[in-house]
Design an enzyme around this catalytic site. Sequence first.
Site, PDB file in Angstrom:
ATOM      1  N   LYS A  21      26.575  -2.602 -38.881  1.00 38.43           N
ATOM      2  CA  LYS A  21      25.798  -2.385 -40.125  1.00 38.43           C
ATOM      3  C   LYS A  21      24.360  -2.837 -39.893  1.00 38.43           C
ATOM      4  O   LYS A  21      23.413  -2.118 -40.202  1.00 38.43           O
ATOM      5  CB  LYS A  21      26.404  -3.185 -41.268  1.00 38.43           C
ATOM      6  CG  LYS A  21      25.498  -3.322 -42.497  1.00 38.43           C
ATOM      7  CD  LYS A  21      26.136  -4.096 -43.623  1.00 38.43           C
ATOM      8  CE  LYS A  21      25.858  -5.551 -43.550  1.00 38.43           C
ATOM      9  NZ  LYS A  21      24.562  -6.003 -44.036  1.00 38.43           N
ATOM     10  N   ASN A  22      24.193  -4.045 -39.320  1.00 42.92           N
ATOM     11  CA  ASN A  22      22.850  -4.612 -39.179  1.00 42.92           C
ATOM     12  C   ASN A  22      22.097  -4.058 -37.970  1.00 42.92           C
ATOM     13  O   ASN A  22      20.978  -4.474 -37.701  1.00 42.92           O
ATOM     14  CB  ASN A  22      22.937  -6.143 -39.132  1.00 42.92           C
ATOM     15  CG  ASN A  22      23.441  -6.693 -40.454  1.00 42.92           C
ATOM     16  OD1 ASN A  22      23.460  -5.985 -41.466  1.00 42.92           O
ATOM     17  ND2 ASN A  22      23.891  -7.936 -40.463  1.00 42.92           N
TER      18      ASN A  22
ATOM     19  N   CYS B  57      22.434  -9.571 -50.695  1.00 45.79           N
ATOM     20  CA  CYS B  57      23.334 -10.658 -51.093  1.00 45.79           C
ATOM     21  C   CYS B  57      22.530 -11.842 -51.636  1.00 45.79           C
ATOM     22  O   CYS B  57      21.543 -12.253 -51.042  1.00 45.79           O
ATOM     23  CB  CYS B  57      24.145 -11.132 -49.891  1.00 45.79           C
ATOM     24  SG  CYS B  57      25.445 -10.003 -49.451  1.00 45.79           S
TER      25      CYS B  57
ATOM     26  N   ARG C 195      15.561 -15.725 -50.118  1.00 45.18           N
ATOM     27  CA  ARG C 195      15.293 -14.599 -49.207  1.00 45.18           C
ATOM     28  C   ARG C 195      13.890 -14.023 -49.400  1.00 45.18           C
ATOM     29  O   ARG C 195      13.697 -12.858 -49.695  1.00 45.18           O
ATOM     30  CB  ARG C 195      16.366 -13.525 -49.365  1.00 45.18           C
ATOM     31  CG  ARG C 195      17.765 -14.086 -49.141  1.00 45.18           C
ATOM     32  CD  ARG C 195      18.809 -13.033 -49.057  1.00 45.18           C
ATOM     33  NE  ARG C 195      18.852 -12.421 -47.718  1.00 45.18           N
ATOM     34  CZ  ARG C 195      19.738 -11.484 -47.400  1.00 45.18           C
ATOM     35  NH1 ARG C 195      20.570 -11.020 -48.295  1.00 45.18           N
ATOM     36  NH2 ARG C 195      19.757 -10.975 -46.172  1.00 45.18           N
TER      37      ARG C 195
ATOM     38  N   ASP D 215      26.686 -15.104 -40.564  1.00 46.38           N
ATOM     39  CA  ASP D 215      27.521 -14.061 -41.182  1.00 46.38           C
ATOM     40  C   ASP D 215      29.007 -14.270 -40.904  1.00 46.38           C
ATOM     41  O   ASP D 215      29.834 -13.546 -41.445  1.00 46.38           O
ATOM     42  CB  ASP D 215      27.112 -12.660 -40.695  1.00 46.38           C
ATOM     43  CG  ASP D 215      25.726 -12.294 -41.192  1.00 46.38           C
ATOM     44  OD1 ASP D 215      25.153 -11.315 -40.687  1.00 46.38           O
ATOM     45  OD2 ASP D 215      25.208 -13.011 -42.068  1.00 46.38           O
TER      46      ASP D 215
ATOM     47  N   ARG E 142      29.841  -2.893 -49.288  1.00 48.32           N
ATOM     48  CA  ARG E 142      28.498  -2.754 -48.706  1.00 48.32           C
ATOM     49  C   ARG E 142      28.544  -2.897 -47.189  1.00 48.32           C
ATOM     50  O   ARG E 142      27.702  -2.352 -46.487  1.00 48.32           O
ATOM     51  CB  ARG E 142      27.537  -3.801 -49.291  1.00 48.32           C
ATOM     52  CG  ARG E 142      27.195  -3.587 -50.759  1.00 48.32           C
ATOM     53  CD  ARG E 142      26.123  -4.540 -51.204  1.00 48.32           C
ATOM     54  NE  ARG E 142      25.067  -4.585 -50.203  1.00 48.32           N
ATOM     55  CZ  ARG E 142      24.415  -5.722 -49.894  1.00 48.32           C
ATOM     56  NH1 ARG E 142      24.690  -6.842 -50.493  1.00 48.32           N
ATOM     57  NH2 ARG E 142      23.477  -5.702 -48.969  1.00 48.32           N
TER      58      ARG E 142
HETATM   59  C1  EPZ Z   1      19.587 -10.265 -41.475  1.00 48.85           C
HETATM   60  O1  EPZ Z   1      19.056 -10.593 -42.749  1.00 48.85           O
HETATM   61  C2  EPZ Z   1      20.978  -9.699 -41.743  1.00 48.85           C
HETATM   62  N1  EPZ Z   1      20.868  -8.515 -42.594  1.00 48.85           N
HETATM   63  C3  EPZ Z   1      21.825 -10.756 -42.452  1.00 48.85           C
HETATM   64  O2  EPZ Z   1      23.137 -10.211 -42.601  1.00 48.85           O
HETATM   65  C4  EPZ Z   1      21.913 -11.987 -41.554  1.00 48.85           C
HETATM   66  O3  EPZ Z   1      22.643 -12.993 -42.231  1.00 48.85           O
HETATM   67  C5  EPZ Z   1      20.499 -12.486 -41.248  1.00 48.85           C
HETATM   68  O4  EPZ Z   1      19.727 -11.415 -40.642  1.00 48.85           O
HETATM   69  C6  EPZ Z   1      20.501 -13.669 -40.301  1.00 48.85           C
HETATM   70  O5  EPZ Z   1      21.164 -13.331 -39.122  1.00 48.85           O
HETATM   71  C7  EPZ Z   1      20.506  -7.339 -42.025  1.00 48.85           C
HETATM   72  O6  EPZ Z   1      20.237  -7.254 -40.844  1.00 48.85           O
HETATM   73  C8  EPZ Z   1      20.474  -6.154 -42.939  1.00 48.85           C
HETATM   74  P1  EPZ Z   1      16.401 -13.388 -41.761  1.00 48.85           P
HETATM   75  P2  EPZ Z   1      17.493 -11.010 -42.894  1.00 48.85           P
HETATM   76  O7  EPZ Z   1      15.090 -12.791 -42.074  1.00 48.85           O
HETATM   77  O8  EPZ Z   1      16.678 -10.200 -41.980  1.00 48.85           O
HETATM   78  C9  EPZ Z   1      14.330 -16.848 -44.254  1.00 48.85           C
HETATM   79  C10 EPZ Z   1      25.115  -9.678 -43.747  1.00 48.85           C
HETATM   80  O9  EPZ Z   1      25.995 -10.356 -44.283  1.00 48.85           O
HETATM   81  N2  EPZ Z   1      13.184 -15.931 -44.322  1.00 48.85           N
HETATM   82  O10 EPZ Z   1      16.761 -13.692 -40.348  1.00 48.85           O
HETATM   83  O11 EPZ Z   1      17.178 -11.030 -44.335  1.00 48.85           O
HETATM   84  C11 EPZ Z   1      15.489 -16.342 -45.098  1.00 48.85           C
HETATM   85  O12 EPZ Z   1      15.331 -16.725 -46.453  1.00 48.85           O
HETATM   86  C12 EPZ Z   1      23.659 -10.020 -43.950  1.00 48.85           C
HETATM   87  O13 EPZ Z   1      25.328  -8.684 -42.992  1.00 48.85           O
HETATM   88  C13 EPZ Z   1      11.999 -16.395 -44.889  1.00 48.85           C
HETATM   89  O14 EPZ Z   1      11.899 -17.539 -45.330  1.00 48.85           O
HETATM   90  O15 EPZ Z   1      17.581 -12.519 -42.372  1.00 48.85           O
HETATM   91  C14 EPZ Z   1      16.678 -16.995 -44.465  1.00 48.85           C
HETATM   92  O16 EPZ Z   1      16.789 -18.315 -44.951  1.00 48.85           O
HETATM   93  C15 EPZ Z   1      23.456 -11.243 -44.847  1.00 48.85           C
HETATM   94  N3  EPZ Z   1      10.941 -15.540 -44.975  1.00 48.85           N
HETATM   95  C16 EPZ Z   1      16.303 -17.015 -42.981  1.00 48.85           C
HETATM   96  O17 EPZ Z   1      14.876 -16.855 -42.925  1.00 48.85           O
HETATM   97  C17 EPZ Z   1      11.012 -14.254 -44.510  1.00 48.85           C
HETATM   98  O18 EPZ Z   1      10.006 -13.528 -44.597  1.00 48.85           O
HETATM   99  C18 EPZ Z   1      16.964 -15.920 -42.170  1.00 48.85           C
HETATM  100  O19 EPZ Z   1      16.540 -14.705 -42.684  1.00 48.85           O
HETATM  101  C19 EPZ Z   1      12.226 -13.802 -43.950  1.00 48.85           C
HETATM  102  C20 EPZ Z   1      13.299 -14.661 -43.859  1.00 48.85           C
END
Ligand code: EPZ
Length: 422
Positions: free
Chosen positions: A22-23, A116, A121, A305, A397
Amino acid sequence: MDSYHIIGGNRIFGSHKLTGAKNGVLPILAASLVTGDVCTIHNSPDLLDVNTMLAILKELGCKIQREKDAIVVDSSQLTQTYIPKVLGKEMRSSVFLLGPMLTRCGVVEMSQPGGCAIGARPIDLHLDALRKMGAEIKEEDGSLVCKSTGLKGTTIRLDFPSVGATENIMMAALSAEGETHIVHPAKEPEIEDLQNFLNACGSCVEGAGTGEIVISGKKPLHGTDYKVIPDRIEAGTFLAAAAATKGELLLENAAPAQMASTLAKFREMGCSLKIEQDKIYLKAPNRLKAIREIKTLPYPGFPTDMQSQFLTLMALADGQSKMTETIFENRFKHIDSLRDMGAIIEICGCSAKVTGVDQLQGCRVEAKDLRGGAAMVIAGLAASDETIVENICHIDRGYDKFEVALKNLGTKIERIQEDERK
Ligand code: EPZ
C-alpha cells in the site's frame, strides 16, 4: 459502517499470497503523473486508499484503467490542478501529490491531508523543503495553494526521516534546476521502490536506503511498466495472526530481507521461522514468550505499522512485555478495546507495559485506525467466543479482502454489511 463477526479459537493454517505494498503503490501512482505518458503499475492491491488515489488522478484529468492487479495511468491530458477536499481528506497520501503536481504543472491546490488519527501528523517538513526549493506555498483555513515558476536544486537536511516528506522532495526535485540532496532521508523499502520507479521513467535518482539521496533534475521523463514491492506490513499482520492463534502460515511473494527487525521479534517471542527467497514460513509456539521491550523506530528499526499487532501478541504472551512507540504520539487507541477483552496493559507516556493473560474474551470493539483495527481482528481470532469489530472501513483502507484471506486460512470471520445489521 460494516463490521466483522469473529468466532475465536481457530488456528491459522495454510498459505497466503501477499499483494503489493500500500505504502509503495500510493506514492508511485502519484509520481506517475509527472511523466505525461502511460504508466502501468503491476502488483497493485485493491484497497480503499488506492481507489481514493485513483479518484484524485481522474479528477486531475488522468485516464485510469485497472486490469486485474495492474493499473494503467495515462496522464497525458491533465485538466485541473485542484484536488477536491472530499478526496484529499480521505487519506494521508493526498499530500504525495504536492511534489508531482509542482513538477508537472507548477501549481497545485489541496486541503490538508487526512489519514489515520494516530497523531497531529503535520506536514511542516514537506512544506519547509518545497519552500527551500523555491515553491511559494500559502496555507489558509486548512487548504494549501502551492506555486512555482521553477524549482531549484538544493540540499535538504531532514530533522526527522519522514517517509512522505522524503517522497515529496524526490518528486519535486525531478523538475528542479541542478541536483537536490536529501540528507537524513527515510530509508524504508518503499523509498527505494519509488526511486526505482522514477529511474524507470527516465529520472536519475540515487542513494535510496542510504543517508543521502541525490536527484538530478530536468531529465526527460516517459511512461513505464513497473511492479510494486510486496507489502511487508500485510506480511507482518498475517504472521501475527498465525502467532496469536498457535497456527502455521506460509507467506508467498514475500520480501523477507525487508522485514528483518519484525521477523527477529517473532523469533524472540518463540515462533519458529523458515525463510526462502520469496517465502516465509512461521510456526507458532503453544504459548508466546514475553518480550522485554519493542521500540518502534524509522527503518530499518521495528516498524510503527506493526506496533498494534505486536501489542495484541504481548497481551497473550507468558509474562511482562513493554512496547514503546516513538514515531506517532497517539497510536495506542486500540488499548482500551484490548482491555475490554481482558488484556492487562498500563500506559506510561509513550510506553505500554503489558502483563500477558492465557486467554482474551471476545466482545464488541471498534476499529479506530487501520493497524489498530487489524490488531483487534487478531485479538478476536485468538479470543474465546465471539468478537464483533465495528467500523472496519479503517481496515479496508489498507488490507485487500482481509476476511476472505483469513477465512481461507481456517478462521471463522464474516463481514456484516451495515444495512444487513438493521
Ligand atoms: C508513512 O506515513 C506511512 N504512510 C505510514 O503508514 C507509516 O506509519 C509512516 O510513514 C512511518 O513509517 C504512507 O506511506 C501512506 P512520516 P507518513 O512522515 O509519511 C512526523 C499505515 O498504517 N512528521 O514518516 O505520514 C509525523 O507526525 C500508515 O500504513 C512531522 O512532524 O509518516 C510522525 O510523527 C500509518 N512533520 C513522524 O514524523 C512532517 O512534515 C513520521 O511521519 C511529516 C511527518
